[in-house]
Structures are given as C-alpha cells and as structure tokens.
Design an enzyme around this catalytic site. Structure first.
Site, PDB file in Angstrom:
ATOM      1  N   ASN A  23      34.642 -21.134 -18.942  1.00  0.00           N
ATOM      2  CA  ASN A  23      34.363 -22.330 -19.784  1.00  0.00           C
ATOM      3  C   ASN A  23      35.443 -22.648 -20.806  1.00  0.00           C
ATOM      4  OD1 ASN A  23      32.250 -23.014 -18.169  1.00  0.00           O
ATOM      5  ND2 ASN A  23      30.750 -21.862 -19.292  1.00  0.00           N
ATOM      6  N   ARG A  92      31.276 -30.069 -11.847  1.00  0.00           N
ATOM      7  CA  ARG A  92      31.033 -31.213 -12.827  1.00  0.00           C
ATOM      8  C   ARG A  92      32.185 -31.064 -13.842  1.00  0.00           C
ATOM      9  NH1 ARG A  92      28.705 -30.862 -17.489  1.00  0.00           N
ATOM     10  NH2 ARG A  92      27.824 -33.020 -17.176  1.00  0.00           N
ATOM     11  N   CYS A 116      26.689 -27.480 -10.309  1.00  0.00           N
ATOM     12  CA  CYS A 116      25.320 -27.001 -10.192  1.00  0.00           C
ATOM     13  C   CYS A 116      24.123 -27.945 -10.135  1.00  0.00           C
ATOM     14  CB  CYS A 116      24.854 -25.836 -11.380  1.00  0.00           C
ATOM     15  SG  CYS A 116      26.017 -24.335 -11.198  1.00  0.00           S
ATOM     16  N   ARG A 121      22.480 -33.815 -16.104  1.00  0.00           N
ATOM     17  CA  ARG A 121      23.522 -33.716 -17.007  1.00  0.00           C
ATOM     18  C   ARG A 121      24.526 -35.148 -16.898  1.00  0.00           C
ATOM     19  NH1 ARG A 121      25.404 -27.668 -16.280  1.00  0.00           N
ATOM     20  NH2 ARG A 121      26.177 -27.721 -14.035  1.00  0.00           N
ATOM     21  N   PRO A 122      24.193 -35.963 -17.605  1.00  0.00           N
ATOM     22  CA  PRO A 122      24.961 -37.273 -17.494  1.00  0.00           C
ATOM     23  C   PRO A 122      26.391 -37.191 -18.412  1.00  0.00           C
ATOM     24  CG  PRO A 122      23.067 -37.427 -19.025  1.00  0.00           C
ATOM     25  CD  PRO A 122      22.924 -36.234 -18.529  1.00  0.00           C
ATOM     26  N   VAL A 123      27.004 -38.096 -17.834  1.00  0.00           N
ATOM     27  CA  VAL A 123      28.423 -38.206 -18.632  1.00  0.00           C
ATOM     28  C   VAL A 123      28.387 -39.560 -19.370  1.00  0.00           C
ATOM     29  CG1 VAL A 123      29.567 -36.934 -16.655  1.00  0.00           C
ATOM     30  CG2 VAL A 123      29.393 -39.538 -16.623  1.00  0.00           C
ATOM     31  N   ASP A 124      27.421 -40.195 -19.666  1.00  0.00           N
ATOM     32  CA  ASP A 124      27.206 -41.302 -20.540  1.00  0.00           C
ATOM     33  C   ASP A 124      27.719 -41.215 -22.224  1.00  0.00           C
ATOM     34  OD1 ASP A 124      24.747 -39.505 -21.055  1.00  0.00           O
ATOM     35  OD2 ASP A 124      24.118 -41.223 -22.432  1.00  0.00           O
ATOM     36  N   GLN A 125      27.703 -39.903 -22.609  1.00  0.00           N
ATOM     37  CA  GLN A 125      28.361 -39.556 -23.723  1.00  0.00           C
ATOM     38  C   GLN A 125      29.679 -39.627 -23.774  1.00  0.00           C
ATOM     39  OE1 GLN A 125      26.200 -39.231 -26.809  1.00  0.00           O
ATOM     40  NE2 GLN A 125      24.916 -40.125 -25.258  1.00  0.00           N
ATOM     41  N   ASP A 305      22.718 -20.647 -20.673  1.00  0.00           N
ATOM     42  CA  ASP A 305      23.569 -19.851 -19.308  1.00  0.00           C
ATOM     43  C   ASP A 305      23.019 -18.426 -19.214  1.00  0.00           C
ATOM     44  OD1 ASP A 305      24.641 -22.035 -18.462  1.00  0.00           O
ATOM     45  OD2 ASP A 305      26.699 -21.409 -19.295  1.00  0.00           O
TER      46      ASP A 305
END
Length: 422
Positions: A23, A92, A116, A121-125, A305
């Site tokens: 990560n 993602r 996964c 888990r949106p990407v709006d931010q 995690d």
C-alpha cells in the site's frame, strides 16, 4: 486457479522477514508519472497488484522493468493518458493514476475502479478535490474524464478520511501552481511515505501523517530512488497467526510503532508482544486466549485490514467478543467460510459477535477478498482435525508475498496446489 492446502494443529516457531508495503509501493509507482527520467523503487514486494500497476504504467507509455525487490520506471516515447477498464477493474488503487496524469498532461481518462468487493468504496472525494484544484470532470460510460489547464492550489476538506483520496490529491497538488492544503486527511504511514517521496522529487510537503497536509507545488519534478517501508498489515497478519497457532515467533522488519493498536489487542487477549533486537517477538505457549472487543478505525486505530484475521483469533478465545467494522460495508464475507470450519459468529449489520472456544475443523473454503483469504489461511493453521483447502488464492497473491512459504519456514504444514479450479 491455485489453492493452498493446510494441515493445522502445529505451533509456529522461528523467524520470518516482512516484505515491502504494497500500500506504499502502489501510490509511489503512480507518482513516477509526475516526472521524466528513471525512478528506482527498492524493497518492492513480488505481488499481483505490483504486476497490475506495472502493466498499467506500461499501457500509459512508461518503460517499466520489474525484478522485485527492484522496480525501475522510466519515461517512454508516447504518453497515453487513458487507463482502461481491462486493467483498472483488477485493482481499485489504479484510480491513483488520475491525479498524476491530470497534473502532468492536463487530461486523463480513467475507468472507475475494481479490486476487492468489500463495499462501494466511492471515489467522490477524489473528484471533489480535483475539481477544487481547477479540474473539469465528467463521468462517461464508466470512465472518469478529467481536463484542466494547470491545476491551482486550494484548500480541500475531505468529508471523511480517505487513503487513496489523500494520496491522489497529494500527487496532483505536487505539480499545481501555489499552495494546497488538505484537511481531514488519512493519517496512515503509507501517506507519510508518499510525502517523503514527493519531497525527494522537489515538491514541498509538510504534515503528511497528520490530518492536515500542506503541499507547495513545483513547476517540474525529478525522478527518485527510494526504498519502500515494511508492510505493517503483513506484519500484523503474522503476529495474529503466531498468536492463534501458539508458539514463539520472531518477525523481522516489522514496524511495531505502526501496529500499536493491534499489539494492544493481542496483549489484552493474553499474547506476549514485544521488541527483541530488530524483530518483534510474539509468544503464546500454553496460555488460553481471552475474548476482547475490537472496533476498526482509521489510523492510528485498529486497522480494517486486520479485522478478518483478528476474528479468527477470537474464534479460539473463551467467551464472546464483539467486532465492529466502521470503515467498509460488506466486510464480513469471510464469516460464512469460517462457519464451514465450525466457527460460531452472528452478524448484525456492521457488528459481528464471535462466540469463541469451539475448535475449528479443516474444510474447503473460498477466499472472497485479500484479507479474508489471509484469515482463512490462519483458520487452517489452527484447525484441529482434517485438511483445509483455500480456493481462489489469487486474492491472497494480491497482497502477501509467498505466504505459504513463510508459514512453512515457521513449521506450518502448508503447500500451494497449482491449477485447482474454484
């Protein structure tokens, strides 16, 4: 598809070494898009997600040489600022090329992400932040299409802490004109690591690892040479595995300072955890486990995690423990598979009640995501009878380097079976 077979009931003992942090490596690979010249990444783990990101960078026009633990990324002849669905759907984190592409080339077309399947888990931010920096963004047929002249520094306040969102905006701001302030940032060590790399490249980043980050953008950035930090989640996984199976294990290169929330819960459960030289020592020999409650939280809280792995440990403890998942929805998909092995777990929304004390038995189980797959391997280690076969371990290979080999080093009876359908 490969599977992993485990014969449980053996305590673990010996020493293993933790690999570089996936990560941390992924956003740093994406950061190579911000400059020309050749960048060198050291201590990179040999993982499927690293291969996927390398393939994506090649598609975008970079020259990539992968020979883990070394990865070289150099400028190619033709830049193609488009990340297709065929690559992005696999992971993602691929959405993190959006910020660098937009900042460097003024346009980007990136498929909405996959990876996964643990909630939306949106990407709006990410999009909100890039718009604040001056980008024009639209969604078209499953793609994010972004354009700008030169991004300009601004204040961006995240609605909630987001690791990939923080990292995407940090990279975009590194080439923006002026000063960017990011508020309510993710505080994970991997974010701090990206800040170190951007500083090496010539941006001026301060506050990475806190909830407010300041970035002074540069007109251009330089390539870099950087060794990736150790993987705290891999280290935590082996800490829990050692606690569950019992025995005495030394974990080299484990960043205990980034795992205090996990170490504290292990100690509450009756496990010895401490520093010994350059290793973390985890020992539980003959002592029963105590049930403890866990609530996941952004760093420095208990990591989401590590939730699935810790749940297996609580299956062995006397009494009932409560595990609350606050980060992602739909992250209890390992529970039905653990039930196949004899676990008694009740799920009510974001809370799982684990009724421990009953022995687990070997069974054929199916991995549904990266951390769930690790939890099933740990369950196989402690199964008192029969053989466990974990199917679809391509999930495991996304985030754990040679897990079955490392466990075998500690005395576990584990083996990879190639080509098993599942």
């Amino acid at each position: 598809m490969d599977s992993i077979r485990i014969r449980g009931g053996k305590p673990l003992s010996g020493k293993i070494r933790i690999s570089g942090a996936k990560n941390a490596a992924l956003p740093i690979l994406c950061a190579t898009l911000l400059s020309d010249g050749e960048s060198l990444l050291r201590n990179v783990p040999a993982l499927r997600d690293i291969e996927t990101t390398s393939a994506l960078l090649r598609f975008l026009g970079r020259n990539v040489e992968t020979a883990p633990p070394l990865v070289k990324v150099g400028a190619g002849d033709n830049v193609r600022p488009e990340a297709p669905y065929e690559l992005v759907k696999q992971m993602r984190a691929s959405v993190m090329v959006l910020g660098p592409l937009l900042a460097r080339f003024g346009r980007a077309k990136v498929s909405l992400p996959g990876g996964c399947q643990i909630g939306t888990r949106p990407v709006d931010q990410h999009l909100k932040g890039l718009e604040a920096l001056g980008a024009t963004i639209r969604l078209s047929r499953g793609y994010i299409v972004a354009e700008c002249k030169r991004l300009r520094g601004a204040e961006v306040v995240f609605d909630l802490p987001t690791v990939t969102g923080t990292e995407n905006l940090m990279m975009a701001a590194a080439l923006a004109k002026g000063r960017t302030t990011l508020v309510n940032c993710a505080r994970e060590p991997e974010v701090e690591e990206l800040g170190r790399v951007l500083n090496k490249m010539g941006a001026r980043v301060s506050g990475a690892g806190t909830d407010v980050i300041h970035i002074e953008g540069a007109d251009e950035l330089e390539p870099f040479d950087h060794a990736i930090i150790s993987d705290r989640i891999e280290a935590g996984t082996y800490m829990v595995a050692a606690a569950a199976a019992g025995g005495d294990v030394l974990i080299e290169n484990a960043p205990l300072e980034d795992l205090e929330a996990v170490a504290a819960k292990l100690r509450q459960a009756g496990v010895e955890v401490g520093r010994e030289g350059d290793c973390v020592r985890v020992r539980r020999e003959g002592r029963p486990l105590r049930a403890v409650d866990v609530t996941t939280a952004p760093h420095p809280g208990f990591p989401t995690d590590m939730q699935a792995q810790f749940m297996v440990l609580m299956c062995l403890a006397q009494g009932t423990s409560r595990i609350v998942e606050t980060i992602f929805e739909n992250r209890f998909m390992h529970v039905p598979e653990l039930a196949r092995m004899g676990a008694h777990i009740d799920v009510d929304g974001h809370t799982a009640h684990v009724h421990g004390g009953a022995p687990l038995s070997g069974a054929t189980v199916m991995a549904t995501d990266l951390r769930a797959s690790a939890s099933l391997v740990i369950a196989g280690l402690v199964a008192t009878e029969g053989e466990t076969e974990v199917l679809r371990v391509y999930h495991l290979d996304r985030g754990y380097e040679f897990m079955e080999r490392k466990l075998a080093q500690l005395g576990a009876d584990t083996a990879r079976v190639e080509g098993r359908d599942g």
